[in-house]
Design a protein around this motif. Sequence first.
Motif, PDB file in Angstrom:
ATOM      1  N   THR A  35     -45.572 103.501 -28.762  1.00 15.83           N
ATOM      2  CA  THR A  35     -46.534 102.420 -28.621  1.00 15.83           C
ATOM      3  C   THR A  35     -47.769 102.681 -29.471  1.00 15.83           C
ATOM      4  O   THR A  35     -48.428 103.711 -29.333  1.00 15.83           O
ATOM      5  CB  THR A  35     -46.964 102.253 -27.151  1.00 15.83           C
ATOM      6  OG1 THR A  35     -45.814 101.945 -26.350  1.00 15.83           O
ATOM      7  CG2 THR A  35     -47.980 101.125 -27.005  1.00 15.83           C
ATOM      8  N   ASN A  44     -52.175  93.573 -27.161  1.00 17.95           N
ATOM      9  CA  ASN A  44     -51.209  93.272 -28.222  1.00 17.95           C
ATOM     10  C   ASN A  44     -50.743  94.575 -28.862  1.00 17.95           C
ATOM     11  O   ASN A  44     -50.962  94.845 -30.050  1.00 17.95           O
ATOM     12  CB  ASN A  44     -51.829  92.331 -29.254  1.00 17.95           C
ATOM     13  CG  ASN A  44     -51.967  90.911 -28.737  1.00 17.95           C
ATOM     14  OD1 ASN A  44     -51.030  90.399 -28.117  1.00 17.95           O
ATOM     15  ND2 ASN A  44     -53.110  90.296 -28.967  1.00 17.95           N
ATOM     16  N   THR A  47     -44.779  98.098 -30.876  1.00 20.66           N
ATOM     17  CA  THR A  47     -43.646  98.923 -30.474  1.00 20.66           C
ATOM     18  C   THR A  47     -42.935  99.423 -31.717  1.00 20.66           C
ATOM     19  O   THR A  47     -42.516  98.636 -32.569  1.00 20.66           O
ATOM     20  CB  THR A  47     -42.660  98.139 -29.597  1.00 20.66           C
ATOM     21  OG1 THR A  47     -43.341  97.702 -28.411  1.00 20.66           O
ATOM     22  CG2 THR A  47     -41.466  99.000 -29.202  1.00 20.66           C
ATOM     23  N   THR A  70     -42.965  95.958 -33.874  1.00 17.34           N
ATOM     24  CA  THR A  70     -43.016  94.611 -33.309  1.00 17.34           C
ATOM     25  C   THR A  70     -44.333  94.426 -32.563  1.00 17.34           C
ATOM     26  O   THR A  70     -44.982  95.390 -32.157  1.00 17.34           O
ATOM     27  CB  THR A  70     -41.843  94.357 -32.349  1.00 17.34           C
ATOM     28  OG1 THR A  70     -41.920  95.295 -31.256  1.00 17.34           O
ATOM     29  CG2 THR A  70     -40.505  94.523 -33.062  1.00 17.34           C
ATOM     30  N   THR A  71     -44.732  93.173 -32.399  1.00 20.22           N
ATOM     31  CA  THR A  71     -45.917  92.842 -31.619  1.00 20.22           C
ATOM     32  C   THR A  71     -45.553  91.736 -30.636  1.00 20.22           C
ATOM     33  O   THR A  71     -44.574  91.008 -30.841  1.00 20.22           O
ATOM     34  CB  THR A  71     -47.086  92.334 -32.492  1.00 20.22           C
ATOM     35  OG1 THR A  71     -46.928  90.925 -32.716  1.00 20.22           O
ATOM     36  CG2 THR A  71     -47.149  93.050 -33.834  1.00 20.22           C
ATOM     37  N   PRO A  72     -46.357  91.553 -29.576  1.00 17.97           N
ATOM     38  CA  PRO A  72     -46.148  90.428 -28.664  1.00 17.97           C
ATOM     39  C   PRO A  72     -46.946  89.193 -29.075  1.00 17.97           C
ATOM     40  O   PRO A  72     -46.974  88.196 -28.345  1.00 17.97           O
ATOM     41  CB  PRO A  72     -46.655  90.981 -27.328  1.00 17.97           C
ATOM     42  CG  PRO A  72     -47.766  91.894 -27.719  1.00 17.97           C
ATOM     43  CD  PRO A  72     -47.350  92.508 -29.045  1.00 17.97           C
ATOM     44  N   THR A  74     -48.092  85.875 -30.954  1.00 15.27           N
ATOM     45  CA  THR A  74     -47.663  84.668 -31.663  1.00 15.27           C
ATOM     46  C   THR A  74     -48.895  83.946 -32.178  1.00 15.27           C
ATOM     47  O   THR A  74     -49.919  83.866 -31.484  1.00 15.27           O
ATOM     48  CB  THR A  74     -46.871  83.735 -30.730  1.00 15.27           C
ATOM     49  OG1 THR A  74     -45.735  84.437 -30.222  1.00 15.27           O
ATOM     50  CG2 THR A  74     -46.387  82.494 -31.471  1.00 15.27           C
ATOM     51  N   ASP A 101     -43.758  86.555 -39.783  1.00 16.01           N
ATOM     52  CA  ASP A 101     -43.176  85.988 -38.559  1.00 16.01           C
ATOM     53  C   ASP A 101     -42.119  84.937 -38.883  1.00 16.01           C
ATOM     54  O   ASP A 101     -41.945  83.969 -38.148  1.00 16.01           O
ATOM     55  CB  ASP A 101     -44.256  85.404 -37.647  1.00 16.01           C
ATOM     56  CG  ASP A 101     -45.041  84.249 -38.274  1.00 16.01           C
ATOM     57  OD1 ASP A 101     -45.157  84.195 -39.512  1.00 16.01           O
ATOM     58  OD2 ASP A 101     -45.549  83.402 -37.512  1.00 16.01           O
ATOM     59  N   THR A 184     -43.082  85.951 -32.738  1.00 13.08           N
ATOM     60  CA  THR A 184     -44.135  86.969 -32.743  1.00 13.08           C
ATOM     61  C   THR A 184     -44.224  87.625 -34.118  1.00 13.08           C
ATOM     62  O   THR A 184     -43.261  87.663 -34.881  1.00 13.08           O
ATOM     63  CB  THR A 184     -43.856  88.038 -31.675  1.00 13.08           C
ATOM     64  OG1 THR A 184     -42.550  88.591 -31.889  1.00 13.08           O
ATOM     65  CG2 THR A 184     -43.928  87.434 -30.277  1.00 13.08           C
ATOM     66  N   THR A 186     -44.472  90.639 -36.804  1.00 15.96           N
ATOM     67  CA  THR A 186     -43.913  91.970 -37.008  1.00 15.96           C
ATOM     68  C   THR A 186     -44.695  92.640 -38.129  1.00 15.96           C
ATOM     69  O   THR A 186     -45.017  92.004 -39.136  1.00 15.96           O
ATOM     70  CB  THR A 186     -42.423  91.891 -37.381  1.00 15.96           C
ATOM     71  OG1 THR A 186     -41.724  91.152 -36.390  1.00 15.96           O
ATOM     72  CG2 THR A 186     -41.818  93.274 -37.469  1.00 15.96           C
TER      73      THR A 186
END
Length: 222
Positions: A35, A44, A47, A70-72, A74, A101, A184, A186
């Motif tokens: 993380t 935010n 990962t 990756t991110t959460p 958007t 994205d 989301t 990246t």
Amino acid sequence: MGLNEKFFASSQYESLAILDWDAGNSNSYSGTGNTWGDLSGNNNNGTRVGNPPWNSGGYFTFNGSSQYFTTPLTQGTSATFSFACHFKVPDVSGRKFLIGDTDAGGNSKTGRFALEIFNDEFRFIPGNGTTFDVMSSTSANITANSFHHICVTINWTTVKFYYNGTLINTFTMAFSWGNAGERTYTIGTVGDYRAALLFKGDMAVVQLYDIELTQAQVTALQ
């Protein structure tokens, strides 16, 4: 002054960011785990995918083929936006995406914000779900194996590229910014399309804002 202090001190703008990752700050990355923590307070967090290694100098190294975060997050509907990143590349050839994205088919119109290093220039590819635009910087004279800073700001249709704190280009986008994203973001790829175009090099700081950073603010991020 240490490497992180010299290049990556950015805590004064954490409260303005919607995503703020700093690999040289132990509050963002402790040195272990998958993380990359968000200092903005918006959770935010990134990962790690493919295990890009962390360097104690305060950065992650990406192999250009299988590693990204990756991110959460958007894209929202704000008419303003800024992306900033400290990066280092081993060469100035080919395509290396810092963020994107787009969908799994790599269709540019499906993404909202994609930014790549293309040889010795930066290329920004915004989309609105129906169409897309392409804006390429003048030659940025990127030098390999040295850290640099890129910041792209958006205000409605006006796009500005800042390289190492200097405004190098201003563009007018073909459509207005502010269409909500469908996927989301990246970091280290163009988006869900991961067959190619991944970033190769090092990243130390990644920041996203839903405001247009000013010249003074961009300068302060150096």
